[in-house]
Motif scaffolding. Structure first.
Motif, PDB file in Angstrom:
ATOM      1  N   LEU A 114      42.642  35.099  28.683  1.00  0.00           N
ATOM      2  CA  LEU A 114      41.198  35.748  29.004  1.00  0.00           C
ATOM      3  C   LEU A 114      41.217  35.557  30.641  1.00  0.00           C
ATOM      4  CD1 LEU A 114      38.454  36.660  28.396  1.00  0.00           C
ATOM      5  CD2 LEU A 114      37.963  34.218  28.092  1.00  0.00           C
ATOM      6  N   ALA A 115      41.222  36.630  31.179  1.00  0.00           N
ATOM      7  CA  ALA A 115      41.368  36.581  32.622  1.00  0.00           C
ATOM      8  C   ALA A 115      40.060  37.068  33.155  1.00  0.00           C
ATOM      9  CB  ALA A 115      42.461  37.689  33.140  1.00  0.00           C
ATOM     10  N   LEU A 116      39.337  36.097  33.830  1.00  0.00           N
ATOM     11  CA  LEU A 116      38.045  36.212  34.386  1.00  0.00           C
ATOM     12  C   LEU A 116      37.971  36.808  35.953  1.00  0.00           C
ATOM     13  CD1 LEU A 116      36.237  33.225  32.376  1.00  0.00           C
ATOM     14  CD2 LEU A 116      36.589  35.581  31.642  1.00  0.00           C
ATOM     15  N   SER A 117      37.494  37.453  36.267  1.00  0.00           N
ATOM     16  CA  SER A 117      37.549  38.122  37.626  1.00  0.00           C
ATOM     17  C   SER A 117      36.254  38.971  37.920  1.00  0.00           C
ATOM     18  CB  SER A 117      38.878  38.544  38.282  1.00  0.00           C
ATOM     19  OG  SER A 117      38.314  38.834  39.693  1.00  0.00           O
ATOM     20  N   THR A 118      35.124  38.399  38.743  1.00  0.00           N
ATOM     21  CA  THR A 118      33.898  39.386  38.852  1.00  0.00           C
ATOM     22  C   THR A 118      34.460  40.672  39.503  1.00  0.00           C
ATOM     23  OG1 THR A 118      33.505  38.031  40.702  1.00  0.00           O
ATOM     24  CG2 THR A 118      32.248  37.339  38.737  1.00  0.00           C
ATOM     25  N   SER A 119      35.425  40.534  40.460  1.00  0.00           N
ATOM     26  CA  SER A 119      35.688  41.810  41.349  1.00  0.00           C
ATOM     27  C   SER A 119      36.923  42.303  40.781  1.00  0.00           C
ATOM     28  CB  SER A 119      36.109  41.242  42.564  1.00  0.00           C
ATOM     29  OG  SER A 119      37.304  40.473  42.560  1.00  0.00           O
ATOM     30  N   LEU A 138      49.331  39.334  25.476  1.00  0.00           N
ATOM     31  CA  LEU A 138      48.228  40.162  25.860  1.00  0.00           C
ATOM     32  C   LEU A 138      47.013  39.612  26.707  1.00  0.00           C
ATOM     33  CD1 LEU A 138      47.677  41.433  22.179  1.00  0.00           C
ATOM     34  CD2 LEU A 138      48.971  42.654  23.780  1.00  0.00           C
ATOM     35  N   VAL A 139      46.546  40.633  27.482  1.00  0.00           N
ATOM     36  CA  VAL A 139      45.606  40.233  28.354  1.00  0.00           C
ATOM     37  C   VAL A 139      44.169  40.846  28.072  1.00  0.00           C
ATOM     38  CG1 VAL A 139      44.996  40.305  30.964  1.00  0.00           C
ATOM     39  CG2 VAL A 139      47.300  39.964  30.541  1.00  0.00           C
ATOM     40  N   VAL A 140      43.190  40.030  28.001  1.00  0.00           N
ATOM     41  CA  VAL A 140      41.878  40.350  27.735  1.00  0.00           C
ATOM     42  C   VAL A 140      41.081  40.081  29.147  1.00  0.00           C
ATOM     43  CG1 VAL A 140      39.397  40.127  26.557  1.00  0.00           C
ATOM     44  CG2 VAL A 140      41.634  40.086  25.273  1.00  0.00           C
ATOM     45  N   ALA A 141      40.679  41.122  29.924  1.00  0.00           N
ATOM     46  CA  ALA A 141      40.104  40.996  31.182  1.00  0.00           C
ATOM     47  C   ALA A 141      38.527  41.356  31.129  1.00  0.00           C
ATOM     48  CB  ALA A 141      40.432  41.854  32.208  1.00  0.00           C
ATOM     49  N   SER A 142      37.855  40.098  31.728  1.00  0.00           N
ATOM     50  CA  SER A 142      36.442  40.209  32.033  1.00  0.00           C
ATOM     51  C   SER A 142      36.161  40.363  33.337  1.00  0.00           C
ATOM     52  CB  SER A 142      35.711  39.156  31.266  1.00  0.00           C
ATOM     53  OG  SER A 142      34.380  38.867  31.571  1.00  0.00           O
ATOM     54  N   ALA A 146      36.206  48.323  35.137  1.00  0.00           N
ATOM     55  CA  ALA A 146      37.401  48.419  34.544  1.00  0.00           C
ATOM     56  C   ALA A 146      38.442  49.134  35.436  1.00  0.00           C
ATOM     57  CB  ALA A 146      37.483  49.205  33.136  1.00  0.00           C
ATOM     58  N   SER A 147      37.751  49.815  36.418  1.00  0.00           N
ATOM     59  CA  SER A 147      38.609  50.444  37.610  1.00  0.00           C
ATOM     60  C   SER A 147      38.899  49.548  38.647  1.00  0.00           C
ATOM     61  CB  SER A 147      38.204  51.699  38.076  1.00  0.00           C
ATOM     62  OG  SER A 147      36.755  51.340  38.583  1.00  0.00           O
ATOM     63  N   SER A 148      39.760  48.578  38.393  1.00  0.00           N
ATOM     64  CA  SER A 148      40.175  47.366  39.158  1.00  0.00           C
ATOM     65  C   SER A 148      41.597  47.038  38.885  1.00  0.00           C
ATOM     66  CB  SER A 148      39.428  46.251  39.111  1.00  0.00           C
ATOM     67  OG  SER A 148      39.631  45.751  37.653  1.00  0.00           O
ATOM     68  N   PRO A 149      42.350  46.547  39.975  1.00  0.00           N
ATOM     69  CA  PRO A 149      43.765  45.923  39.600  1.00  0.00           C
ATOM     70  C   PRO A 149      43.899  45.153  38.449  1.00  0.00           C
ATOM     71  CG  PRO A 149      43.177  45.902  41.947  1.00  0.00           C
ATOM     72  CD  PRO A 149      41.877  46.110  41.383  1.00  0.00           C
ATOM     73  N   LEU A 150      43.104  44.341  38.056  1.00  0.00           N
ATOM     74  CA  LEU A 150      42.952  43.665  36.543  1.00  0.00           C
ATOM     75  C   LEU A 150      42.685  44.430  35.602  1.00  0.00           C
ATOM     76  CD1 LEU A 150      43.047  40.923  35.384  1.00  0.00           C
ATOM     77  CD2 LEU A 150      40.623  40.571  35.621  1.00  0.00           C
ATOM     78  N   GLY A 151      41.693  45.446  35.672  1.00  0.00           N
ATOM     79  CA  GLY A 151      41.831  46.431  34.495  1.00  0.00           C
ATOM     80  C   GLY A 151      42.906  47.185  34.208  1.00  0.00           C
ATOM     81  N   ALA A 152      43.794  47.403  35.364  1.00  0.00           N
ATOM     82  CA  ALA A 152      44.920  48.241  35.255  1.00  0.00           C
ATOM     83  C   ALA A 152      46.058  47.413  34.545  1.00  0.00           C
ATOM     84  CB  ALA A 152      45.485  48.694  36.490  1.00  0.00           C
ATOM     85  N   ILE A 158      36.452  44.138  29.092  1.00  0.00           N
ATOM     86  CA  ILE A 158      35.157  43.852  28.789  1.00  0.00           C
ATOM     87  C   ILE A 158      34.609  44.095  30.312  1.00  0.00           C
ATOM     88  CG2 ILE A 158      33.415  42.371  28.106  1.00  0.00           C
ATOM     89  CD1 ILE A 158      35.796  40.894  26.363  1.00  0.00           C
ATOM     90  N   GLU A 159      34.025  45.284  30.346  1.00  0.00           N
ATOM     91  CA  GLU A 159      33.390  45.667  31.651  1.00  0.00           C
ATOM     92  C   GLU A 159      31.945  45.120  31.749  1.00  0.00           C
ATOM     93  OE1 GLU A 159      33.015  49.992  34.282  1.00  0.00           O
ATOM     94  OE2 GLU A 159      33.948  49.906  32.420  1.00  0.00           O
ATOM     95  N   LEU A 160      31.830  44.215  32.572  1.00  0.00           N
ATOM     96  CA  LEU A 160      30.205  43.765  32.661  1.00  0.00           C
ATOM     97  C   LEU A 160      29.252  44.601  33.669  1.00  0.00           C
ATOM     98  CD1 LEU A 160      31.554  40.232  32.926  1.00  0.00           C
ATOM     99  CD2 LEU A 160      30.556  41.344  30.917  1.00  0.00           C
ATOM    100  N   GLY A 161      29.541  45.461  34.281  1.00  0.00           N
ATOM    101  CA  GLY A 161      28.854  46.293  35.134  1.00  0.00           C
ATOM    102  C   GLY A 161      28.663  45.484  36.587  1.00  0.00           C
ATOM    103  N   ALA A 162      28.974  46.437  37.440  1.00  0.00           N
ATOM    104  CA  ALA A 162      28.616  46.071  39.170  1.00  0.00           C
ATOM    105  C   ALA A 162      27.350  45.447  39.446  1.00  0.00           C
ATOM    106  CB  ALA A 162      29.059  47.248  39.680  1.00  0.00           C
TER     107      ALA A 162
END
Length: 193
Positions: A114-119, A138-142, A146-152, A158-162
């Motif tokens: 579970l990779a947590l990164s607001t940016s 596997l990687v679950v990103a929060s 989603a259009s970020s390096p982590l999202g890729a 799990i896209e939380l909204g800017a």
């Protein structure tokens, strides 16, 4: 009271938007499924993040190894938060390796990060995600988007909204974490007592 009321209203607006977002709900369901599948197969859930997201990662792991709502056996989860490890690796290799070295040491095929990164751009979280993929996990990103390096790098985002402020994203992140815990306990049939 003006500050508190403004913050509560902003959070209520953000939460309502997420609750009505079908893609967000679908990503959450997929993340919960990935995690329960891993746990059922004897896998381990790892979690990492910086600052407030580190606290959320720790909270995620401790509720799974302890209890969230139901009495149950402990579940395999760890936050990458050992101060000795973090400072050793930061000193010897650089801060961008503090999470990935831990993943390299402990992750096995089928585990989940579970990779947590607001940016979605934190170098140390990105390296951890890369290390988990290399380990066969596997990687679950929060993240805010989603259009970020982590999202890729992630299997599920799990896209939380800017937001203008990271704390708003972390507050949404905490609701997601609590919901993941609940979904995992429900899937295992552990009811609240």
């Amino acid at each position: 009271m003006g500050i508190l009321q403004d913050n509560l209203r902003e959070n209520a607006h953000r939460m309502s938007a997420l609750a009505d977002d079908a893609a967000f709900g679908s990503a959450f369901d997929r993340a919960a499924e990935i995690m329960t599948t891993s746990l059922r197969a004897g896998g381990t859930l790892l979690a990492c993040g910086n600052g407030g997201s580190m606290t959320n990662a720790q909270h995620f792991a401790e509720e799974l190894t302890g209890r969230f709502r139901g009495n149950r056996p402990p579940l395999r989860a760890m936050a990458i938060s050992d101060p000795s490890h973090l400072t050793c690796v930061a000193n010897d290799y650089g801060y961008e390796f503090v999470f990935s070295k831990f993943v390299e040491a402990f992750a096995r095929p089928g585990d989940v990060l579970l990779a947590l990164s607001t940016s979605g751009k934190s170098p140390n979280v990105l390296r951890a995600a890369e290390a988990m993929k290399t380990a066969g996990g596997l990687v679950v990103a929060s993240s805010a988007t989603a259009s970020s390096p982590l999202g890729a790098l992630a299997d599920v985002v799990i896209e939380l909204g800017a937001s203008r402020w990271a704390d708003r994203v972390q507050e949404s992140e905490l609701v997601v974490i609590h919901s993941l815990m609940q979904a995992i306990e429900d899937d295992f049939g552990y009811s609240a007592e």
